[in-house]
Design a protein around this motif. Structure first.
Motif, PDB file in Angstrom:
ATOM      1  N   LYS A  42      50.597  37.770  32.934  1.00 25.19           N
ATOM      2  CA  LYS A  42      50.187  36.740  33.888  1.00 25.19           C
ATOM      3  C   LYS A  42      48.927  37.177  34.621  1.00 25.19           C
ATOM      4  O   LYS A  42      47.959  36.419  34.735  1.00 25.19           O
ATOM      5  CB  LYS A  42      51.298  36.453  34.903  1.00 25.19           C
ATOM      6  CG  LYS A  42      50.887  35.413  35.947  1.00 25.19           C
ATOM      7  CD  LYS A  42      51.862  35.351  37.086  1.00 25.19           C
ATOM      8  CE  LYS A  42      51.439  36.372  38.109  1.00 25.19           C
ATOM      9  NZ  LYS A  42      52.110  36.258  39.389  1.00 25.19           N
ATOM     10  N   ASP A  43      48.912  38.410  35.097  1.00 23.97           N
ATOM     11  CA  ASP A  43      47.745  38.933  35.813  1.00 23.97           C
ATOM     12  C   ASP A  43      46.500  38.953  34.929  1.00 23.97           C
ATOM     13  O   ASP A  43      45.392  38.655  35.392  1.00 23.97           O
ATOM     14  CB  ASP A  43      48.031  40.331  36.354  1.00 23.97           C
ATOM     15  CG  ASP A  43      49.079  40.333  37.454  1.00 23.97           C
ATOM     16  OD1 ASP A  43      49.329  39.256  38.057  1.00 23.97           O
ATOM     17  OD2 ASP A  43      49.653  41.403  37.713  1.00 23.97           O
ATOM     18  N   GLU A  44      46.678  39.277  33.655  1.00 21.49           N
ATOM     19  CA  GLU A  44      45.542  39.282  32.727  1.00 21.49           C
ATOM     20  C   GLU A  44      45.002  37.870  32.518  1.00 21.49           C
ATOM     21  O   GLU A  44      43.791  37.661  32.476  1.00 21.49           O
ATOM     22  CB  GLU A  44      45.951  39.907  31.395  1.00 21.49           C
ATOM     23  CG  GLU A  44      46.159  41.406  31.498  1.00 21.49           C
ATOM     24  CD  GLU A  44      46.755  42.007  30.231  1.00 21.49           C
ATOM     25  OE1 GLU A  44      46.971  41.272  29.236  1.00 21.49           O
ATOM     26  OE2 GLU A  44      47.008  43.221  30.238  1.00 21.49           O
ATOM     27  N   TRP A  45      45.890  36.899  32.383  1.00 24.92           N
ATOM     28  CA  TRP A  45      45.458  35.507  32.229  1.00 24.92           C
ATOM     29  C   TRP A  45      44.710  35.037  33.471  1.00 24.92           C
ATOM     30  O   TRP A  45      43.640  34.420  33.370  1.00 24.92           O
ATOM     31  CB  TRP A  45      46.652  34.592  31.976  1.00 24.92           C
ATOM     32  CG  TRP A  45      47.048  34.499  30.538  1.00 24.92           C
ATOM     33  CD1 TRP A  45      48.159  35.031  29.949  1.00 24.92           C
ATOM     34  CD2 TRP A  45      46.333  33.840  29.501  1.00 24.92           C
ATOM     35  NE1 TRP A  45      48.167  34.752  28.614  1.00 24.92           N
ATOM     36  CE2 TRP A  45      47.064  34.011  28.295  1.00 24.92           C
ATOM     37  CE3 TRP A  45      45.147  33.118  29.457  1.00 24.92           C
ATOM     38  CZ2 TRP A  45      46.643  33.478  27.084  1.00 24.92           C
ATOM     39  CZ3 TRP A  45      44.729  32.591  28.242  1.00 24.92           C
ATOM     40  CH2 TRP A  45      45.475  32.772  27.084  1.00 24.92           C
ATOM     41  N   ILE A  46      45.255  35.324  34.643  1.00 26.29           N
ATOM     42  CA  ILE A  46      44.605  34.908  35.884  1.00 26.29           C
ATOM     43  C   ILE A  46      43.223  35.547  35.990  1.00 26.29           C
ATOM     44  O   ILE A  46      42.247  34.887  36.342  1.00 26.29           O
ATOM     45  CB  ILE A  46      45.488  35.243  37.104  1.00 26.29           C
ATOM     46  CG1 ILE A  46      46.717  34.317  37.131  1.00 26.29           C
ATOM     47  CG2 ILE A  46      44.686  35.114  38.405  1.00 26.29           C
ATOM     48  CD1 ILE A  46      47.743  34.660  38.195  1.00 26.29           C
ATOM     49  N   GLY A  47      43.131  36.825  35.658  1.00 30.20           N
ATOM     50  CA  GLY A  47      41.842  37.512  35.717  1.00 30.20           C
ATOM     51  C   GLY A  47      40.831  36.934  34.745  1.00 30.20           C
ATOM     52  O   GLY A  47      39.670  36.693  35.097  1.00 30.20           O
TER      53      GLY A  47
END
Length: 74
Positions: A42-47
């Motif tokens: 999720k954090d990678e997608w948001i970034g």
């Protein structure tokens, strides 16, 4: 398909969806809710989506990114 140049924001959405690892991508016309398998994904997608939003924004100029890198060397 969501055209990233039309995106306004991307952020965590667990409070809105009640689902773990969820995030939202907002465009002027619609807000999309998505889910990742785990928090790191999720954090990678948001970034990644956030970086695309910045690149497509009118305020982004590639030479500014180069200038920022130069400042770190001083």
């Amino acid at each position: 398909m969501i055209d990233l140049k039309d995106c306004l924001t991307v952020k965590s959405a667990e409070d809105k969806t009640g689902k773990p690892h969820s995030f939202e991508v907002a465009t002027p016309e619609q807000t999309y809710y998505m889910y990742a398998d785990e928090e790191t994904a999720k954090d990678e997608w948001i970034g990644a989506i956030g970086k695309a939003i910045v690149r497509y924004s009118r305020s982004y100029r590639p030479e500014e990114a180069d200038d920022d890198d130069d400042d770190e060397d001083d």
